[in-house]
Write an enzyme that holds these catalytic residues in place. Structure first.
Site, PDB file in Angstrom:
ATOM      1  N   HIS A 131       0.819  -1.207   0.000  1.00 36.99           N
ATOM      2  CA  HIS A 131       0.000   0.000   0.000  1.00 36.99           C
ATOM      3  C   HIS A 131       0.857   1.262   0.000  1.00 36.99           C
ATOM      4  O   HIS A 131       0.346   2.368  -0.182  1.00 36.99           O
ATOM      5  CB  HIS A 131      -0.916  -0.031   1.235  1.00 36.99           C
ATOM      6  CG  HIS A 131      -1.909   1.075   1.305  1.00 36.99           C
ATOM      7  ND1 HIS A 131      -1.823   2.103   2.223  1.00 36.99           N
ATOM      8  CD2 HIS A 131      -3.030   1.331   0.578  1.00 36.99           C
ATOM      9  CE1 HIS A 131      -2.844   2.926   2.068  1.00 36.99           C
ATOM     10  NE2 HIS A 131      -3.583   2.492   1.072  1.00 36.99           N
ATOM     11  N   TYR A 139      -8.385  14.735  -3.974  1.00 37.01           N
ATOM     12  CA  TYR A 139      -8.016  14.328  -2.617  1.00 37.01           C
ATOM     13  C   TYR A 139      -6.960  15.286  -2.071  1.00 37.01           C
ATOM     14  O   TYR A 139      -6.113  15.778  -2.816  1.00 37.01           O
ATOM     15  CB  TYR A 139      -7.406  12.923  -2.602  1.00 37.01           C
ATOM     16  CG  TYR A 139      -8.297  11.787  -3.030  1.00 37.01           C
ATOM     17  CD1 TYR A 139      -9.611  11.996  -3.474  1.00 37.01           C
ATOM     18  CD2 TYR A 139      -7.829  10.477  -3.000  1.00 37.01           C
ATOM     19  CE1 TYR A 139     -10.409  10.941  -3.865  1.00 37.01           C
ATOM     20  CE2 TYR A 139      -8.624   9.413  -3.384  1.00 37.01           C
ATOM     21  CZ  TYR A 139      -9.908   9.649  -3.822  1.00 37.01           C
ATOM     22  OH  TYR A 139     -10.697   8.594  -4.213  1.00 37.01           O
TER      23      TYR A 139
END
Length: 713
Positions: free
Chosen positions: A463, A496
């Protein structure tokens, strides 16, 4: 790469908020953005769509997991002391009022207010004669040929219904035999717009609205007689199916992982067990019962909806050319430190070639902090990779790709670098949920171009968001790094809020070299110079940083912890934060989504407050600030304080060592903590919003104004 053994911390169940209910509370805050009359109309539609899309994923993954546990007879309790069945019951209780709120807003506010602004979402029954004539002709030419009506009788078993499909249940009577039959028609919402626009000139209202549309499912429903000629249509009702869509994968060799994922994706598209059945509120009980039996739906999985199903399609309205009904457009700027490092400026003649400095020459002098979307992704991260791809002195590029956009400039840069003869390695995380198919396609394209592609680590999801560029400079090799909180995704970089660090610090480069060696080979690296890396050192490192604040507080030097992240649910970290609060450490937590910690509990968390900011940009950055007795330490990275991030994923968190950049991050956190539109968590897990009045202090708005004005937080 095995995580260090850490004794499990005990958190009393009453001091831990259920993660599923905490997630619902987050989605309730998203819905509140839609319900807020100060939110522009089309942005209200957007937030309502996000609320629905979030719920779809919640059912496909979280509810599906709980139902699997229940069916398997699992009786173990969650950290807050609930069985899987008790959690499912609590989820239903919390969700049903929110669904009704959403529908009431759609029916009584959004639809009416859009109508007043010339955007009509009109029911088929309210079309005028000319509009109906056009709509029926459109049905015959564009919809009718792709429909497949499926009857249910002794010769035709109950049809399979795919995940998230919108359907029409039709009651049909044979005029000869008098027998009533049931048929299902799938609405082709993936092929055609959900809201079918009707030509403006057919509107009888003057002045004519700029956009009039009828729901696709109604065009199907009111033309069923064409699908069942000679039959009497006695009723039609809409319903929608949600299935278990989580991909459970064993620890497979990399060669097998691609094949396993492809098979898993095929199963997802076909669908697992039904976890939710949504039906129109007016559907008769007999038809509901037939659907429940045919799709093997339990009573608790039935949701009656008083309005249109699948409101995630409201997102399409944002494409309408009505800027006055949307947020004011915002485009970030180039980081001042990189202003002279933009090759595009050379091309248009706006800067003298003699003044151009490569990004690498900038980074040799200083670190650069990136704050997206306020700092442009294209002129920072993408330009960093583009210059690396074309620079003859660059020998290698290595990076991780978790989620990236279609037509990705990042992928294009990697392909060009490989074609230019550089050693290029990309770790493409195939297990990125709901992006698996996209990532498989990217992996194949990269491999065909000569990029070395690896698919992750056995048993772990990669990740982390890191990139490494190795460049020959005189007689040595120098490493340049990017460490971020967000994905290498050009599209979401403007939606974002994320942080990134560009640096040429030697320790960072050496750490990333060793991290990539682990990701691609058989390294068992157990320590790093600067980075905290999961699952090796991150949990232990965070625990040590919290314990250091406890010592500072107990020894009279004060204690301070401020952290910003997406979710906080790890029991061990929560127990340690409770201990820190009891020791006198002041703790401010900015948590966008799930938070299982209870703030403000007397004798336990008096010194902890939890704040959540929901705005036009999705808050996605992870930032950690430890007071350290006055010698502040700040870190950014990809990990939340959740078990999956600390123990089951490869993550990287890096210290920000430049004092000026640390000051920028400290001011940023202060700004968020003083946001008057933020939500403040109560000790029972609920959130209360301090409504902005007068001179509102809304962080995202202030940041946009600062960047427009040439200032920087």
């Amino acid at each position: 790469m095995t995580p260090p053994s850490t004794p499990a911390a005990a958190v009393a169940p009453e001091h831990y908020i259920n993660r599923e209910l905490s997630w619902i509370a987050f989605n309730e805050r998203v819905l509140a953005q839609a319900l807020n009359e100060h939110t522009p109309l089309l942005e209200q539609a957007k937030f309502s769509a996000i609320f629905s899309n979030n719920l779809d994923e919640f059912f496909m993954v979280r509810v599906a997991s709980l139902k699997s546990q229940q069916e398997a007879g699992v009786t173990s309790r969650s950290d807050d002391g609930r069985t899987p069945l008790e959690q499912l019951e609590a989820i239903q209780t919390r969700l049903r009022p929110l669904l009704e709120q959403q529908q009431q807003h759609y029916r009584h506010c959004l639809k009416r207010n859009l109508h007043e602004h010339g955007i009509q979402l009109i029911d088929y029954a309210r079309l005028n004669a000319k509009q109906k004539e056009w709509a029926d002709a459109y049905f015959r030419s564009a919809i009718f040929p792709v429909l497949t009506p499926l009857a249910v009788d002794q010769a035709h078993p109950f049809p399979f219904m795919s995940n998230l499909s919108l359907n029409v249940a039709a009651l049909i009577r044979d005029p000869d035999s008098g027998q009533q039959q049931f048929a299902r028609v799938k609405v082709p919402q993936k092929l055609l717009p959900r809201f079918v626009p009707i030509p403006t000139e057919l509107c009888s209202r003057r002045p004519a609205p700029m956009f009039t549309a009828v729901p696709l499912e109604q065009l199907v429903a009111f033309n069923l007689h064409l699908l069942f000629p000679g039959m009497v249509i006695e009723g039609h009702y809409f319903f929608r199916i949600t299935r278990d869509a989580d991909l459970e994968l064993r620890d497979l060799e990399a060669d097998d992982l691609m094949e396993a994922l492809q098979e898993g994706l095929r199963k997802r598209r076909r669908g697992g067990e039904v976890v939710r059945l949504e039906v129109a509120n007016e559907m008769p009980d007999a038809v509901v019962q037939l659907l429940m039996e045919g799709a093997a739906v339990e009573p608790e999985d039935l949701y009656r909806i008083n309005g249109p199903l699948g409101l995630d399609d409201l997102m399409s309205l944002l494409a309408l050319p009505r800027p006055e009904l949307k947020d004011e457009p915002f485009k970030g700027r180039t980081v001042p430190a990189l202003a002279q490092a933009q090759r595009s400026q050379l091309e248009d003649g706006s800067i003298n070639a003699d003044e151009f400095q490569s990004i690498f020459s900038v980074l040799r002098r200083r670190d650069v902090l990136l704050q997206h979307p306020f700092d442009l992704f294209a002129t920072s991260v993408e330009e960093f990779l583009n210059q690396a791809a074309d620079d003859a002195s660059v020998l290698a590029i290595k990076m991780t790709l978790y989620r990236t956009s279609k037509d990705s400039p990042v992928v294009a840069a990697l392909i060009r670098a490989a074609e230019n003869g550089k050693q290029v390695m990309a770790l493409v995380e195939l297990k990125a949920r709901f992006d698996e198919d996209n990532n498989i396609q990217w992996a194949r394209q990269l491999e065909r171009s000569g990029v070395h592609v690896v698919y992750g680590v056995l048993g772990l999801k990669t990740h982390t968001k890191v990139a490494l560029v190795v460049r020959r400079e005189k007689e040595t090799l120098r490493s340049y790094a990017h460490i971020g909180t967000g994905n290498y995704n050009s599209r979401t970089s403007s939606l974002y809020t994320d942080l990134g660090l560009l640096t040429a610090r030697e320790d960072f480069g050496q750490d990333l070299v060793e991290l990539f060696n682990y990701l691609t080979g058989f390294s068992k690296q157990q320590s790093f110079r600067k980075l905290l890396v999961a699952p090796v050192t991150l949990r232990l490192g965070m625990e040590q940083l919290i314990r250091r604040e406890i010592r500072h507080a107990r020894e009279g030097r004060g204690g301070l912890i401020r952290a910003k992240m997406n979710g906080l649910v790890d029991p061990g970290i929560i127990a340690l934060l409770y201990e820190a609060s009891c020791a006198g450490v002041r703790i401010d937590l900015l948590i966008r989504g799930m938070c299982s910690l209870r703030p403000g509990v007397g004798g336990l968390s008096d010194n902890i407050r939890v704040v959540s900011v929901i705005g036009r940009f999705l808050e996605h950055s992870r930032l950690f600030w430890f007071g350290n007795g006055g010698d502040d330490e700040l870190l950014i990275g990809s990990a939340d304080w959740m078990p999956r991030n600390l123990d089951r994923r490869v993550e990287a968190v890096a210290p920000v060592e430049d004092p000026q950049l640390r000051d920028q991050l400290k001011e940023l956190i202060e700004l968020y903590l003083h946001d008057t539109a933020a939500w403040h968590m109560q000790s029972d897990g609920s959130f209360a919003q301090q409504q902005p009045e007068g001179d509102a202090q809304i962080t995202q708005t202030i940041l946009m104004e600062r960047w427009r004005g040439g200032l920087k937080a």
